[in-house]
Each structure stands twice: as C-alpha cells, then as structure tokens.
Design a protein around this motif. Structure first.
Motif, PDB file in Angstrom:
ATOM      1  N   SER A  43       0.912  -1.222   0.108  1.00 36.11           N
ATOM      2  CA  SER A  43      -0.067  -0.025   0.142  1.00 36.11           C
ATOM      3  C   SER A  43       0.872   1.128   0.100  1.00 36.11           C
ATOM      4  N   GLN A  44       2.073   1.227   0.644  1.00 36.98           N
ATOM      5  CA  GLN A  44       2.719   2.464   0.584  1.00 36.98           C
ATOM      6  C   GLN A  44       3.448   2.525  -0.818  1.00 36.98           C
ATOM      7  N   ARG A  45       3.638   1.511  -1.439  1.00 36.73           N
ATOM      8  CA  ARG A  45       4.305   1.619  -2.773  1.00 36.73           C
ATOM      9  C   ARG A  45       2.992   2.193  -3.676  1.00 36.73           C
ATOM     10  N   ARG A  46       1.629   1.972  -3.504  1.00 36.55           N
ATOM     11  CA  ARG A  46       0.843   2.490  -4.315  1.00 36.55           C
ATOM     12  C   ARG A  46       0.752   3.638  -3.966  1.00 36.55           C
ATOM     13  N   ALA A  47       0.545   4.245  -2.755  1.00 32.80           N
ATOM     14  CA  ALA A  47       0.545   5.609  -2.589  1.00 32.80           C
ATOM     15  C   ALA A  47       1.435   6.375  -3.097  1.00 32.80           C
ATOM     16  N   GLU A  48       2.859   6.132  -3.184  1.00 32.44           N
ATOM     17  CA  GLU A  48       3.903   6.642  -3.684  1.00 32.44           C
ATOM     18  C   GLU A  48       3.595   6.843  -5.109  1.00 32.44           C
ATOM     19  N   ALA A  49       2.901   5.741  -5.963  1.00 31.25           N
ATOM     20  CA  ALA A  49       2.875   5.791  -7.403  1.00 31.25           C
ATOM     21  C   ALA A  49       1.667   6.543  -7.662  1.00 31.25           C
ATOM     22  N   LEU A  50       0.501   6.468  -7.044  1.00 27.25           N
ATOM     23  CA  LEU A  50      -0.660   6.996  -7.612  1.00 27.25           C
ATOM     24  C   LEU A  50      -1.277   8.452  -6.611  1.00 27.25           C
ATOM     25  N   LEU A  51      -0.429   8.401  -5.564  1.00 28.73           N
ATOM     26  CA  LEU A  51      -0.993   9.585  -4.692  1.00 28.73           C
ATOM     27  C   LEU A  51       0.073  10.121  -4.134  1.00 28.73           C
ATOM     28  N   PRO A  52       1.071  10.604  -5.185  1.00 28.73           N
ATOM     29  CA  PRO A  52       2.682  11.041  -4.675  1.00 28.73           C
ATOM     30  C   PRO A  52       2.585  12.244  -3.770  1.00 28.73           C
ATOM     31  N   ARG A 131      -3.286  -0.730 -10.163  1.00 27.79           N
ATOM     32  CA  ARG A 131      -2.112  -0.347 -10.714  1.00 27.79           C
ATOM     33  C   ARG A 131      -2.708   1.167 -11.548  1.00 27.79           C
ATOM     34  N   PRO A 132      -1.582   1.911 -12.313  1.00 28.46           N
ATOM     35  CA  PRO A 132      -2.256   3.025 -13.068  1.00 28.46           C
ATOM     36  C   PRO A 132      -3.141   2.829 -13.961  1.00 28.46           C
ATOM     37  N   GLU A 133      -3.207   1.598 -14.751  1.00 31.43           N
ATOM     38  CA  GLU A 133      -4.033   1.354 -15.775  1.00 31.43           C
ATOM     39  C   GLU A 133      -5.487   1.112 -15.311  1.00 31.43           C
TER      40      GLU A 133
END
Length: 297
Positions: A43-52, A131-133
C-alpha cells in the motif's frame, strides 16, 4: 456543483487497490489528496505511485485533514474503523464521509451523519489491480451510489463525485443494497470460479493452453447473454440432450469429482431458466432433472 466546494481535500483510508486508484481519480478531477493511510509495503508503494502528494499518516490523522474522507477497507472492517475515527474525534460536521463497500449502503455511516457529516456509499463495479491502468478502466465504469433516503443533495453530491472521476453513477436504494451486491458477487466471483474449473478440466484433458479454447467461447457467451439473456442459452441442458449430460456426469465422477456438485447445481438452474424462456419443453426438463438427480451417489 454548488452542493460542495469546487476543490476538496481528500483523505484516503486506506491506499489499497481500490482506495489508491479512486484517490488518484479524484486528484485527476482537480481535488487534492492530502493524506492516505498505508500500512503494508504494497500500500505504501501504491501511495507513492498513485498519490504522490499525499502524506502517509495514521487513519485518524488522515480523516482530520480531509473534507472528503474516503473509507476503502474490507466490508467487515468498516464498522470498527468508523467507531475508531469517531472515538478519536477525527470526524466532524461538514465533511463528506464515503465508503467503497458494495455490501453496505449509507446507513452504515449513520454515526458520522449524527456529527453532521454527509454519508455516501460509492461502490465501483469493477475489479482492481491497484495499478495506474485502473484509472483508464475507471472511465465509464458504473458505480452503485447510495445516499440517505430523501436527501437529494447527498445523492447529487455522490453522483457528482462519480462523474468527476469519469465514471457512471447508478442509484441503488438503501433497501436494495444487499441484493445489488449479491448479484455482482454471484456474477463476477462465481464466474471466475467457473472459468478456473473449466480450465482445470481442459488441462485434465491434455490441453496445455486452456485459454485458447475458452477465450473466444466465453467471450461470445458473455456478449450473447448480456444482449439476449436466457435466449443465449446453448448446450446439452438447453437442448434436453440427456445422453450427453449422462456422459458428462460419468466423466466428472471418475476424473473430477470436485466439480460434480457445481455442474449438477448449474445444470438444474439452467434447465429451469431454459423452460421459463421457452427453449426447453417441460417434459424435456423433467428428463434432465431426473438424470441429474439419478446420478447422486
């Protein structure tokens, strides 16, 4: 939209597959995702990628900073999470508190509404990878939206948020929420089980790549069923081919007994629907049901 600020401070609890994507969609619509809860590494990686731009904070601090508190946690966790946020004084009047559960309507959020918050249920009817898609897949995705009965402003806010994310709101009354979710779960979740079982049976038959056979067949079946309903039914049950059904039952009993009960249950229901739609005569259906029951151990 005059029912709410043009730009909302959004807090996401938590940055799972759904929450991170919806937060990103709201950011794309012009809102500001100020904070997100993210405990696991994924979830931390998702936040970094999608909610910077979001600060990673505990749930209570996320809610304190937000105009729109988006609760994107599993169904059974929602009541406890809500109690915790209220106990810590993290929710207040004037906020929008929305959850993404399909199983619940806005009534679950009544404790927040008692504080003066606007309670909404916003359930995207799609599966998420996180994921971003997923953002592109969200475009034109239907959302089951529910707001308190008789509160048209709340319904309008729910619909506006969904439209801003590029999706399509579908009103689901509070009283119909459980049936709505059962329908989606029955269709989507059990479809995956059914397809996986069919693929296993093909592998048992020596087919190395079951997807090559199932892909075109199942794609056509899904398209036909959505357009034609029960009139799209084909196969031995819909034709009343008892001999073929007997062969199926025999080979499943011998080689894939774990699939036998599901085959029987679905064949019974298929026969009932085929009769109701006029594809199968009652006498033929009786023979199908008899054969299915006759094979019981």
């Amino acid at each position: 939209m005059t029912d709410r600020p043009a730009r909302l401070a959004v807090g996401v609890v938590s940055a799972g597959r759904v929450g991170a994507v919806l937060g990103a969609a709201l950011a794309r619509a012009g809102h500001h995702v100020v904070a997100a809860a993210a405990v696991s590494t994924a979830s931390q990686r998702r936040a970094e990628a999608l909610l910077p731009e979001a600060a990673i904070l505990p749930p209570d601090q996320v809610a304190e900073r937000a105009d729109l508190v988006l609760l994107a946690v599993p169904d059974d966790e929602l009541p406890g999470l809500l109690r915790g946020l209220i106990a810590t004084g993290s929710l207040r009047g004037g906020q929008i508190v929305a959850h993404t559960s399909g199983a619940h309507g806005s009534a679950l959020l009544a404790p927040a509404a008692e504080l003066g918050a606007l309670p909404l249920a916003l359930h995207p009817a799609m599966t998420f990878t996180g994921r971003p898609e997923d953002l592109q897949r969200l475009v034109a995705c239907p959302f089951g939206v529910t707001a308190p009965d008789g509160e048209e402003i709340a319904w309008n806010v729910a619909e506006a948020l969904v439209v801003e994310m590029g999706a399509e709101p579908v009103r689901i009354p509070e009283s119909a929420r459980a049936l709505y979710h059962a329908a989606l779960a029955h269709g989507a979740n059990h479809l995956i089980t059914l397809v996986a079982e069919a693929a296993d049976l093909l592998r048992g038959a020596g087919v190395a790549d079951p997807g090559r056979l199932l892909g075109p067949l199942l794609s056509a079946a899904l398209d036909n069923s959505l357009r034609l309903g029960d009139r799209a039914l084909t196969g031995p049950v819909a034709r009343g081919d008892v001999g073929t059904i007997r062969t199926h039952l025999g080979v499943l009993r011998a080689q894939a007994p774990e699939s036998l009960s599901a085959y029987r249950a679905l064949a019974h229901r298929t026969a009932e629907r085929a009769v109701a739609s006029g594809l199968l005569r009652p006498g033929q259906a009786e023979a199908v049901h008899f054969e299915l029951d006759e094979e019981q151990p």
